[in-house]
Design an enzyme around this catalytic site. Structure first.
Site, PDB file in Angstrom:
ATOM      1  N   CYS A   1       0.826  -1.216   0.000  1.00 20.15           N
ATOM      2  CA  CYS A   1       0.000   0.000   0.000  1.00 20.15           C
ATOM      3  C   CYS A   1       0.856   1.260   0.000  1.00 20.15           C
ATOM      4  O   CYS A   1       0.588   2.192  -0.760  1.00 20.15           O
ATOM      5  CB  CYS A   1      -0.943   0.010   1.203  1.00 20.15           C
TER       6      CYS A   1
ATOM      7  N   HIS B   1      -2.357   5.757   6.309  1.00 21.79           N
ATOM      8  CA  HIS B   1      -0.978   6.214   6.385  1.00 21.79           C
ATOM      9  C   HIS B   1      -0.923   7.666   5.890  1.00 21.79           C
ATOM     10  O   HIS B   1      -1.722   8.065   5.036  1.00 21.79           O
ATOM     11  CB  HIS B   1      -0.068   5.391   5.471  1.00 21.79           C
TER      12      HIS B   1
END
Lengths: 337, 337, 337, 337
Positions: free
Chosen positions: C139, C218
């Protein structure tokens, strides 16, 4: 002078070591640590360090920490050992302690059946007099015993129902969660009810435990029924007689566990601990013989005075003398704070 | 003996009061608190309490706290005042201090233009000698100045780029979030870069600030370019010469800010504070003249030794004598911990 | 029609299953789940369920879930398998897939050396054309490739330095922490830099990874140097050409990852996912050839369109046709949102 | 077709708008939003946007959002208005609604005295038949009414004591805390007990509310005494008869609110909502006539079906027809999930 060995120097072990070192009738013979980390480095400034065995001794010395001997050495130089090893090891260790013919205290994570008696300083001190193997009940159970004992003594308790919001892990742990969830325990009653009965035999209690994402304190919502009707003032008066309790007033702006632990830092105590159980005075509600209140528990330190008292009980010293010494040495003044 | 008044007894004010009371050339004349809460109650055991004005004085006395006078009284009995009132009030208060002809220190939340000079004990101590109005820069700026100064002195710094992960609020606050989010500041550079230039004039720095949901410490990721190539050992050596820095080693199991603040508790300091900036030794990476490292900042306390030094500078005492006194009195031993 | 098997139905597996089922040139042959929990129960409404082996098959059937066969059965009925098993199992599973002579995709937690090529749809789509064993990068790496590719194509990139604030665990996990700490990774560069080079060969990048206590997204702070000077408008224009990016404007009140994921819920997508990388337009800052920006990454879903594209590449379909189909089917419209 | 206006498009308003748009006997005339942020932008794809007044209308249009008129315009084109404005505004707005002669629903944050009757679809649906001004009780009160109503109907309830662990804020908010603290409400009973009596008149209930640092769901620990003895199976059977309840089994690995909300995402519903109250089947414990269970409440969405039902009740449609339509349109199948 009672020579106290500390086997395991985690959250509880290190605090008992500190507290024992403050008593005028005890001294710390040494502590056993399992790995040479930052905690051991600091501990070595205050205490003799022992290793679990000779292999570990070498590992410690390789990292520059002076080691005085092994667990076996320590046990032969001590009068009593406090087991602060990780939950579930106490019973196994007890066999070693018995081989050395040394008195031993296990902590609340161990089974009640491993020892002669379980201990709380308010509810059943005398049962541990001159005993050899004693268990100090856990932080949550200690907190329940602390506030329920004065109420039971003064009014008699018919039944208690408590919801325990548990801090998920201690402030020095960064592995465990949850980060953003509430996790109830399915057991009803949770193990706390049974554990309380090991120190308050006839108490009729049900408990529910729920884990919440915080590290500071546990919080208990307590509902109970007394044997007779009472008033808020009488409840406050009963709780105020005990030193290991603090009653906070609403106008002091203690809204949450964040402010309680900030208060603890203001006390200038070692490790910013709060040995007392904190009760929100404004949460106390009475309806006839029904009582409701909310208390907060500093899980890292509330059992520390109990461990010191347990040591004295096991050497035949009576309750009020021990509590006086323990509380004076740790700065516990209770409600007159 | 320098008489030090503390106006505002919050996170910073209360720590300066404690630190000042530990110096052999200062004493605390009194503290001004705005409301009679649990903090004031504790403070009244150690310090004279003053109220902002006569109305507040009555409110305090009604809640059972003895008040010695008002801010005006305190200022006339003191040689210097430290302004620890909430961010943004310092400049307004400075007018009052000037009317009383008293020296004053503002904290990092105030404008640099309100005072004669901004202060960091490592980077520009001498500029505050005999000054009357000085500002001690904020916790994050202080931390940057602490580690960048020794590197700049030894190697010269071409440029710095730092990402600052800010703790969202202090441990004693329960109102502010976020509970579960990351919030970057859009300003680039964030205000920290400009603030650092008030104490390290020629530093070429860019900073990014990001708020994260924790209360313990700030963490800085620092990338910089020196004027010359270097080695990891030389960097460690340069940082090791300064006492207000701690270098942690990987094998000590300090994985996160949770263990750093646990280490601080093991030091048995007041309020479990960590005055030093913590640097993960394992994070230090060198490639030619490029240096990378990660540091953690205890936002509640790293500026405390700076404030004490600033007081001395303003009374003409030179740098090394002040730092020696400050560090010895607060137990700051730096890397030799 | 390409028959797609999903082995492992966790965070990524279940989303690829959904996405594959929305394509007009693919269908899901079945999914392999390891235990009959609440996720399996729901999955069984949409997909054929297969068990890892015959023992597990019985366990599933005992809990009332119809199982169509074992992993072996599924592999023989499929054209390609996506391995969504827990990190570290992919390489071992790949041996089984090879025995079945079936094409396979591993996810970003697996080693780049286990496969023929690593994949990102923007940076190196063509390298996977007609390949048999491909790895879709993680990711965080996908997010870096997404925004750096258009900038590299248009301006050329000299070097990148990124600080990656990682969400500590996914929203559906309640075991992992930290609850209240920041945990930096000591590795520099963190593994993300090397991983990015598997899909952007010549990129010169350093990355630092820091774990923070949140579950949502994130966040990356990116600083880079282009081969030539540019303007903010040119950067925005380059990023705006790609559909899997969203540029948020400050006046839309998207202050943190909390509002970004709320925005995602407003899109009415499956599982409230955000396939696009979110860039705060206000964070974009240019100084000559230096570029700064901040982006947020929905770790559960940003790799999903990449996996669908990777499937097509492995069956010889060219890039723009695949991206068009993938984006249309998943409602990805990028900057024109 | 009932024309439904939505005044306020926050957490609740936007969900009611979605749900109303899914009914075959209603349509959304328009929504009133207070500022042109990312939520408004998305909303404008599905609904007519109205501004509170002409000034705001211009502000919206300046940011590129088409506005169909003002609140006044919207009210004159609608049959009923749902007030989803921030808590405390409903009563004031009600005056405006009355001037327009339009029926209105207020939400749970408003006073019960502002309206003719408070509403819960299970406990007192019929009281709102043909009423003009109705209040749908809050998320927590709705949850209590949902599970207590079937138990009260079947067994009769003597008394209830519930501890409510409240999520501190919603997932899309990043301002409010606490980050790391537990904050009990001092009021006993908390306002939830009184609120429940507005929809279950004779219920004898005490509630305690405690705020915990999470965003996902509220959790209720419920202890009650029935008028007669019962068994676990009978309790499960009573709860299973209602569709807006889900009973989770321990072997489905739903350990915390993290997994419950993950389950909700697997349902592929709009915004990943969970309209049902989730009950841990394993937490149900019976001792004679005493019942204990734990339930979790998705605060953002559990009141949505109630609002839709309330609309129908106010237009004279009877309970089971409304519930059937509401549940079918929102995919609510309850225990047979």
């Amino acid at each position: 002078m009672i020579g106290v060995a500390i086997n395991g120097y985690g959250t509880i072990g290190r605090r008992i070591a500190y507290a024992a070192s403050k008593q005028d009738d005890m001294y710390v013979t040494g502590i056993v640590k399992n790995s040479p980390d930052y905690v051991t480095k600091q501990a070595s400034k205050y205490f003799n360090i022992y290793a679990p065995d000779n292999d570990k001794k070498k590992e410690f010395e390789a990292s520059g920490i002076t080691v005085k001997g092994t667990l076996d050495d320590l046990l032969s130089e001590s009068d009593i050992v406090i087991d602060g090893t990780p939950e579930g090891n106490g019973e196994k260790n007890l066999k070693i302690y018995k081989q050395h013919g040394i008195k031993a205290i296990l902590e609340g994570g161990e089974s009640k059946d491993a020892v002669e008696v379980s201990f709380n300083s308010y509810s059943n001190y005398s049962k541990s007099i001159n005993k050899n193997y004693v268990r100090v009940v856990s932080c949550n159970t200690t907190a329940l015993a602390r506030t329920l004992t004065p109420l039971n003594e003064k009014f008699g308790i018919n039944e208690v129902n408590a919801t325990i919001m548990r801090r998920a892990t201690d402030p020095n742990d960064s592995k465990k969660g949850p980060i953003n969830a509430i996790e109830p325990s399915m057991a009803y009653p949770s193990h706390h009810a049974g554990d309380l009965k090991t120190v308050m035999e006839d108490i009729n209690i049900e408990t529910t435990a729920v884990k919440v994402p915080t590290t500071l304190m546990h919080v208990h919502v307590i509902n109970l029924e007394l044997k007779s009707e009472t008033t808020k003032n009488e409840i406050i008066s009963a709780l105020s007689k005990k030193r290991r309790l603090i009653l906070f007033d609403g106008n002091e702006k203690i809204n949450s566990t964040a402010q309680i632990m900030d208060y603890a830092r203001e006390l200038s105590r070692n490790r910013s601990d709060l040995y007392e159980i904190a009760i929100w005075k404004d949460s106390i509600n009475i309806y006839k013989n029904k009582v409701h209140y909310i208390q907060a528990v500093h899980q890292e330190s509330d059992v520390i005075p109990e461990n010191i008292d347990a040591i004295r009980a096991m050497f035949g010293i009576e309750q009020s003398m021990s509590q006086d010494k323990t509380d004076a040495s740790l700065g516990i003044k209770g409600v007159e704070y």
